[in-house]
Structures are given as structure tokens and as C-alpha cells.
Design a protein around this motif. Structure first.
Motif, PDB file in Angstrom:
ATOM      1  N   GLY A  49       0.782  -1.230   0.000  1.00  0.00           N
ATOM      2  CA  GLY A  49       0.000   0.000   0.000  1.00  0.00           C
ATOM      3  C   GLY A  49       0.813   1.277   0.000  1.00  0.00           C
ATOM      4  N   TYR A  50       2.089   1.197  -0.365  1.00  0.00           N
ATOM      5  CA  TYR A  50       2.923   2.399  -0.421  1.00  0.00           C
ATOM      6  C   TYR A  50       2.536   3.235  -1.634  1.00  0.00           C
ATOM      7  CZ  TYR A  50       5.867  -0.114   2.926  1.00  0.00           C
ATOM      8  OH  TYR A  50       6.340  -0.815   4.016  1.00  0.00           O
ATOM      9  N   ALA A 103       8.208   6.577   0.989  1.00  0.00           N
ATOM     10  CA  ALA A 103       8.315   5.845   2.248  1.00  0.00           C
ATOM     11  C   ALA A 103       7.300   6.427   3.234  1.00  0.00           C
ATOM     12  CB  ALA A 103       9.729   5.970   2.809  1.00  0.00           C
ATOM     13  N   PRO A 104       6.917   5.665   4.242  1.00  0.00           N
ATOM     14  CA  PRO A 104       5.959   6.180   5.225  1.00  0.00           C
ATOM     15  C   PRO A 104       6.405   7.481   5.894  1.00  0.00           C
ATOM     16  CG  PRO A 104       6.152   3.807   5.445  1.00  0.00           C
ATOM     17  CD  PRO A 104       7.208   4.241   4.464  1.00  0.00           C
ATOM     18  N   ASP A 105       7.724   7.746   5.918  1.00  0.00           N
ATOM     19  CA  ASP A 105       8.223   8.988   6.524  1.00  0.00           C
ATOM     20  C   ASP A 105       8.173  10.178   5.577  1.00  0.00           C
ATOM     21  OD1 ASP A 105      10.360   8.578   4.762  1.00  0.00           O
ATOM     22  OD2 ASP A 105      11.689   7.832   6.320  1.00  0.00           O
ATOM     23  N   GLY A 106       7.741   9.945   4.329  1.00  0.00           N
ATOM     24  CA  GLY A 106       7.602  11.024   3.359  1.00  0.00           C
ATOM     25  C   GLY A 106       8.715  11.101   2.330  1.00  0.00           C
ATOM     26  N   ASN A 107       9.842  10.442   2.570  1.00  0.00           N
ATOM     27  CA  ASN A 107      10.937  10.475   1.601  1.00  0.00           C
ATOM     28  C   ASN A 107      10.560   9.714   0.336  1.00  0.00           C
ATOM     29  OD1 ASN A 107      13.117  11.916   2.925  1.00  0.00           O
ATOM     30  ND2 ASN A 107      13.133  10.224   4.388  1.00  0.00           N
TER      31      ASN A 107
END
Length: 117
Positions: free
Chosen positions: A83-84, A104-108
Motif C-alpha cells: 500500500g505504499y 516511504a511512510p516517513d515522506g521520503n
């Protein structure tokens, strides 16, 4: 999918003006390629390298790293299954790589790439 390398993608305003610092001062004097918007510089002594990036030529957002993998199709499928957010679809680019960009989940944003040569 197996990661085979990671290369930092440093944002610069101008590749030519950045070259003096990265190639001459840091010793990353081998320019492996220069597409006018991205260039990879490598140390001939150590093999250390990085990419200088003014803007990504085909993706809507600039990546912070390029992650080299042995199976980009498997990496893409797994990113979708997890689900990315896919920022740039799986694409064979004119310069000879197959890649996609994922957030990535951190926004990168990461450029996941397999060299097709």
C-alpha cells in the motif's frame, strides 16, 4: 528482491557549478554519466559515489536516494501490495534503466531502479 546498492541523490541548482566541490574537493572525479539533469560522481580510489540532481526528468518529485535492486518488478509488486504510494510508475527510461519512485511512510521519495544494460 534484493538491494544491491544505494546512492545518495543530492539536490543541486547547477551540475557544472557543483562539480568543483564534489569532484575536485571530495575527490569524486570520475563522472560515470551526466544526463544534463543528473550526474554520478565516483572516487577512482575507493569507488564511493553520489549523484547530483537538479530535478528528476520524468518523475513528478525528486528522490533522496536511488536504491539499486536485482528485481525491480518484484520490488514494485511488493510496494503496491504493502500500500505504499507510487510516485512514478514502473517505467523503462530512455537512458537504459527500469525504475519507479515510491514514497516511504516517513515522506521520503526513493528511486527504485534496475540497470537494464
Amino acid at each position: 528482491m534484493r538491494v544491491t546498492g544505494i546512492i545518495a541523490d543530492l539536490k543541486v541548482d547547477d551540475l557544472d557549478s557543483a562539480r568543483d566541490f564534489y569532484a575536485n574537493y571530495l575527490g569524486l572525479s570520475d563522472e560515470e554519466f551526466n544526463l544534463g539533469w543528473v550526474a554520478r560522481h565516483t572516487s577512482p580510489e575507493t569507488g564511493a559515489h553520489l549523484q547530483l540532481l537538479t530535478r528528476d526528468a520524468t518523475a513528478p518529485e525528486d528522490p533522496v536516494v536511488s536504491v539499486k535492486v536485482d528485481d525491480v518488478e518484484a520490488a514494485f509488486t511488493e510496494a503496491e501490495e504493502r500500500g505504499y504510494e507510487i510516485v512514478h510508475p514502473l517505467t523503462t527510461e530512455p537512458w537504459g534503466v527500469r525504475r519507479f519512485c515510491v514514497r516511504a511512510p516517513d515522506g521520503n521519495v526513493l528511486n527504485v531502479v534496475q540497470d537494464r544494460t
